[in-house]
Write an enzyme that holds these catalytic residues in place. Sequence first.
Site, mmCIF file in Angstrom:
data_model
loop_
_atom_site.group_PDB
_atom_site.id
_atom_site.type_symbol
_atom_site.label_atom_id
_atom_site.label_comp_id
_atom_site.label_asym_id
_atom_site.label_seq_id
_atom_site.Cartn_x
_atom_site.Cartn_y
_atom_site.Cartn_z
ATOM 1 N N ASP A 62 32.478 42.275 33.695
ATOM 2 C CA ASP A 62 33.631 42.260 34.596
ATOM 3 C C ASP A 62 33.256 41.318 35.740
ATOM 4 O O ASP A 62 32.609 41.719 36.700
ATOM 5 C CB ASP A 62 33.908 43.672 35.121
ATOM 6 C CG ASP A 62 35.116 43.707 36.048
ATOM 7 O OD1 ASP A 62 36.134 43.087 35.708
ATOM 8 O OD2 ASP A 62 35.038 44.329 37.119
ATOM 9 N N GLU A 76 37.189 40.725 29.923
ATOM 10 C CA GLU A 76 38.633 40.917 30.062
ATOM 11 C C GLU A 76 39.319 39.555 30.090
ATOM 12 O O GLU A 76 38.800 38.598 30.653
ATOM 13 C CB GLU A 76 38.934 41.685 31.360
ATOM 14 C CG GLU A 76 40.322 42.280 31.382
ATOM 15 C CD GLU A 76 40.530 43.261 32.538
ATOM 16 O OE1 GLU A 76 40.321 44.457 32.345
ATOM 17 O OE2 GLU A 76 40.900 42.812 33.630
ATOM 18 N N ASP A 106 33.203 48.564 38.928
ATOM 19 C CA ASP A 106 33.101 47.344 38.125
ATOM 20 C C ASP A 106 32.247 47.554 36.879
ATOM 21 O O ASP A 106 32.471 46.930 35.841
ATOM 22 C CB ASP A 106 32.526 46.189 38.958
ATOM 23 C CG ASP A 106 33.509 45.761 40.049
ATOM 24 O OD1 ASP A 106 34.714 45.979 39.855
ATOM 25 O OD2 ASP A 106 33.071 45.229 41.068
#
Lengths: 165, 165
Positions: free
Chosen positions: B7, B67, B139
């Site tokens: 992330d 992501e 995170d």
Amino acid sequence: MRVLGIDPGSRKIGIGVIDYASVQKIRAVTWKQISLRGSELVERLLSLQDELDAVIETWKPEIVAIEDIFVRRNVRSALLLGHARGVALATVGRRQLEARSYAPARIKQTVAGHGRAGKDEVRSMVRMQLDLPEQPPEDAADALAVAMTHALIGAVLDRAGGWSR
Amino acid sequence: MRVLGIDPGSRKIGIGVIDYASVQKIRAVTWKQISLRGSELVERLLSLQDELDAVIETWKPEIVAIEDIFVRRNVRSALLLGHARGVALATVGRRQLEARSYAPARIKQTVAGHGRAGKDEVRSMVRMQLDLPEQPPEDAADALAVAMTHALIGAVLDRAGGWSR
């Protein structure tokens, strides 16, 4: 002082190298527009890194000038531009080179005389002011424009004694 | 199969490493949230690169999950995220690791069961499904979530014979 101007993109990058001694003595050293290899984003980012490394190795700039982030109409392409710009900054930083960012309006103001100049106007002014035999490819002209911005602003600071190198 | 979930951010990054043999056998190996060093963006991008390199060196993942780009409300922070994500992808790519991108809705759907799950819901599900002793930092939880998404989707493809490794 040798300045490397970079116009990073996710499919191609523009580079422009200039030398300057004063506002009156700015000389274009080299410029090109490089298409990044690879169909995948990751490949192209690595290609960008390699190309930029080669340019720095060959031309040995003392400082780097790069356009500041600006928000394009298409947010997704702005995000992709962010990817490329991030890799460019990291590549430059890894080589201990400082990168100075200039806002688009600042570049237009400095190169074309007003902050709302169109892209073509800026590019023509780059060619004229650097006395180039022909119009450089768009991204190369943009890279030269940001390098010139640094030179012109830097040279003014030189005379004012406010420039640290 | 060992998956590294990332992330990336411009101030901190989350990492989450999992091992999986099947959908029923997903195990969290390690996770952490790393604050990037430096007051300047370039320093932090280099710090991101170094941290990620160290994580890959230490944990030797076979694949990376990250992501997909999404547009945040604040476009400027999305652009900064682009910088960080670009550097992360280039760092991973330089080490010959493949990176798979998963859309936020896909991650929510896979981890929490529906594509509109809130961030807290996804994070709680990560903790529960991985049977973690305590809630990982935000995170890190997000990084574990994208790694799990890859594991769950990958494991299904395994059984279908459609997974190439």
